[in-house]
Design a protein around this motif. Sequence first.
Motif, PDB file in Angstrom:
ATOM      1  N   THR A  72      51.359 -11.570 -57.571  1.00 23.67           N
ATOM      2  CA  THR A  72      52.700 -11.442 -58.129  1.00 23.67           C
ATOM      3  C   THR A  72      53.155 -10.006 -57.947  1.00 23.67           C
ATOM      4  N   ILE A  73      54.442  -9.827 -57.641  1.00 24.76           N
ATOM      5  CA  ILE A  73      55.003  -8.493 -57.453  1.00 24.76           C
ATOM      6  C   ILE A  73      55.436  -7.968 -58.818  1.00 24.76           C
ATOM      7  N   LEU A  74      54.900  -6.828 -59.219  1.00 28.20           N
ATOM      8  CA  LEU A  74      55.168  -6.264 -60.525  1.00 28.20           C
ATOM      9  C   LEU A  74      56.509  -5.527 -60.523  1.00 28.20           C
ATOM     10  N   PRO A  75      57.101  -5.287 -61.692  1.00 26.92           N
ATOM     11  CA  PRO A  75      58.414  -4.631 -61.753  1.00 26.92           C
ATOM     12  C   PRO A  75      58.393  -3.248 -61.107  1.00 26.92           C
ATOM     13  N   ASP A  76      59.532  -2.875 -60.517  1.00 24.84           N
ATOM     14  CA  ASP A  76      59.658  -1.521 -59.953  1.00 24.84           C
ATOM     15  C   ASP A  76      59.350  -0.482 -61.028  1.00 24.84           C
ATOM     16  N   GLY A  77      58.647   0.539 -60.615  1.00 22.29           N
ATOM     17  CA  GLY A  77      58.263   1.583 -61.556  1.00 22.29           C
ATOM     18  C   GLY A  77      56.867   1.415 -62.120  1.00 22.29           C
ATOM     19  N   THR A  78      56.204   0.286 -61.819  1.00 20.13           N
ATOM     20  CA  THR A  78      54.825   0.097 -62.279  1.00 20.13           C
ATOM     21  C   THR A  78      53.933   1.166 -61.650  1.00 20.13           C
ATOM     22  N   ASP A  98      61.999   0.883 -48.857  1.00 25.26           N
ATOM     23  CA  ASP A  98      62.161   2.230 -49.405  1.00 25.26           C
ATOM     24  C   ASP A  98      60.852   2.633 -50.056  1.00 25.26           C
ATOM     25  N   LYS A  99      60.089   3.521 -49.378  1.00 28.99           N
ATOM     26  CA  LYS A  99      58.764   3.857 -49.886  1.00 28.99           C
ATOM     27  C   LYS A  99      58.794   4.944 -50.955  1.00 28.99           C
ATOM     28  N   ARG A 100      59.981   5.370 -51.363  1.00 32.51           N
ATOM     29  CA  ARG A 100      60.051   6.343 -52.462  1.00 32.51           C
ATOM     30  C   ARG A 100      59.656   5.695 -53.775  1.00 32.51           C
ATOM     31  N   ILE A 101      59.862   4.390 -53.888  1.00 29.77           N
ATOM     32  CA  ILE A 101      59.481   3.657 -55.096  1.00 29.77           C
ATOM     33  C   ILE A 101      58.393   2.663 -54.708  1.00 29.77           C
ATOM     34  N   PRO A 102      57.126   2.953 -54.965  1.00 31.16           N
ATOM     35  CA  PRO A 102      56.044   2.051 -54.556  1.00 31.16           C
ATOM     36  C   PRO A 102      56.197   0.665 -55.184  1.00 31.16           C
ATOM     37  N   SER A 103      55.932  -0.344 -54.409  1.00 31.00           N
ATOM     38  CA  SER A 103      55.929  -1.719 -54.889  1.00 31.00           C
ATOM     39  C   SER A 103      54.483  -2.126 -55.139  1.00 31.00           C
ATOM     40  N   VAL A 104      54.190  -2.580 -56.341  1.00 29.28           N
ATOM     41  CA  VAL A 104      52.818  -2.886 -56.748  1.00 29.28           C
ATOM     42  C   VAL A 104      52.659  -4.394 -56.907  1.00 29.28           C
ATOM     43  N   VAL A 105      51.557  -4.936 -56.383  1.00 33.28           N
ATOM     44  CA  VAL A 105      51.240  -6.346 -56.570  1.00 33.28           C
ATOM     45  C   VAL A 105      49.944  -6.470 -57.356  1.00 33.28           C
ATOM     46  N   GLU A 106      49.820  -7.590 -58.068  1.00 35.20           N
ATOM     47  CA  GLU A 106      48.598  -7.894 -58.817  1.00 35.20           C
ATOM     48  C   GLU A 106      48.113  -9.267 -58.411  1.00 35.20           C
ATOM     49  N   VAL A 153      43.289  -7.452 -59.819  1.00 36.05           N
ATOM     50  CA  VAL A 153      43.243  -6.330 -58.879  1.00 36.05           C
ATOM     51  C   VAL A 153      44.671  -5.955 -58.489  1.00 36.05           C
ATOM     52  N   ARG A 154      44.954  -4.645 -58.494  1.00 32.44           N
ATOM     53  CA  ARG A 154      46.285  -4.164 -58.121  1.00 32.44           C
ATOM     54  C   ARG A 154      46.216  -3.303 -56.865  1.00 32.44           C
ATOM     55  N   ALA A 155      47.299  -3.357 -56.080  1.00 33.11           N
ATOM     56  CA  ALA A 155      47.396  -2.541 -54.870  1.00 33.11           C
ATOM     57  C   ALA A 155      48.871  -2.341 -54.546  1.00 33.11           C
TER      58      ALA A 155
END
Length: 564
Positions: free
Chosen positions: A258-264, A195-203, A228-230
């Motif tokens: 690591t996958i950061l919490p949804d909403g990051t 679901d790309k409406r909520i971006p998933s951010v990794v660090e 670094v985040r993306a």
Amino acid sequence: VHKGGGWLAFVPVDAGEFPFVVRAEKGGLRDTLTVTVSLPNPAGFSFDSLVILPPSLQPSETLSIQAGEVIDLALDGTPGGRAYCIITPGNDTIPMIEDQPRTRPGGRSIFDRTGMDEGEENTSPNERGHYIGSYRVPAGSSGPLGIVYHLGLSPNMPVPSFDRMSSDDSAALSALIKRNPHRAESLLVPVVVVDKRIPSVVELTDSLTTVRTAPGQAYLAIFQPAGVRAEMVGRMGRWLKIKLAETHYGWIPDTAATILPDGTPLGPAAVSSVRTVDGDAYVSILTDISRKVPYRIEERPTENAVAITFYGAVSNTDWIRYDLRDSLVRFMQWSQPQAEVYTLTIHLNESILWGYEARYEAGRFRLDIRKRADGDLTFADLRIVIDPGHAPDPGAIGPTGLAEKDANLAVAMKLKGELEHRGAEVILTRSGAQGLPLSDRPKLAVREKADLFISIHNNALPDGVNPFINNGVSTYFYHPHSEPLARAVQTRLARELGLNDFGLFQANLAVTRPTQYPAILVEGAFMMLPEQEAKLRTDKFQTQLGQAIADGISDFLSGASTSR
């Protein structure tokens, strides 16, 4: 048999059991040795059974993908069949076609010095049975999907004909087709629609992360630091797909982030002021940036320039400040070639780059470009790290048992003596049988502030490449700033040793990858060949090899001195 006792043969073999019978005769004495080698079918199947090879499935592991993206499908199995995929739920049938062998890579190796003959097909008889297809995930899809691969044969289908297909293979495939209709089926491969409406951010959590072009494929950006985040936009097994910019993507191992919490949140970084600061050994380019983003550094030797590309960044660069004490940097300019891609191009006054080091600091990105000593360069100006390759692993083994690690050390000691005689300071990564782990050897060179790094090896080829045709001296580099040193050394090796010129290679190797100094790897001789193994045992050849490398370094220094 070589007078040193070594013997080597290059014999073509096929799948199955292959007995080697070796007979030796001398002075009326005879001896016979039979060695039976069992070789599996490289394709993994025969024509008398129907099979899908699980390791060949693409994708074969859990896949995360966004709606609207295309999934490339592939499998290897019995040739001549009808392959397709079933996509669940919905049971959509996706046809697959058997790829033509002439369109597939393979055949010759980069180590085959003969290259491709004009008009020759780069195929082998084992390349049949490769099936390919594609599937676009429908827009608006959500929830999990599944892929099941199928391969079938029909009693009514004609017997396929392949180039170089034996009569036994043809008969076996004909008998297989005439049996009752049947098919092979794979296990389900799960697909998660993101679901790309909520971006998933990794660090990133690893300070030496490499971004690759595809899972397990070529390097796109090296040495990405922790923090670094993306945005993560997909996943395949243990690999994460990250979005660098709107049309730029890369892959990283899931162990490196690591996958950061949804909403990051993940807005674009702002790049503001840029300045140069002159130092004793380096000129520093300091770029103010609001957060750590993926970056790529590109050397442009034909332009006398270095370019830094920041992904996920926008320009707010209104100020660039130059340190007048610095004579290395001529001028800098920024560009925004596309949304969230920022490039800073640094134009230099010198045509040869000696090395550089990049890192993030608090609130900024720092690129240190190495300065060279004023005037003509001599060996007395240099600290050179020599790496005798391998140890404790033996490396290649010659026909009479000479271990490459021992030959490498012997040559390294000759080179060390020659370089010290010419005035250089020399540091070895090992001086005995025990050596540093591979990843620690470049770290030692960085810690010791090496000016040059020379890794000593001796060569052998994998099975399938004829060593009697493909042999000689070769030199390897990775970054463009190491190419002049590699070319100078290779030229001397080919001229002075009386061996074939096997070539100059750009190669992504652990010891050639660091950026801080020119780094090369030398393959001095082909120790799998009896006569060259015998040479490596002699003090004379070891000395010649060390002198040739030193002469190449001398030529490099002369060229560097005149290129200012």
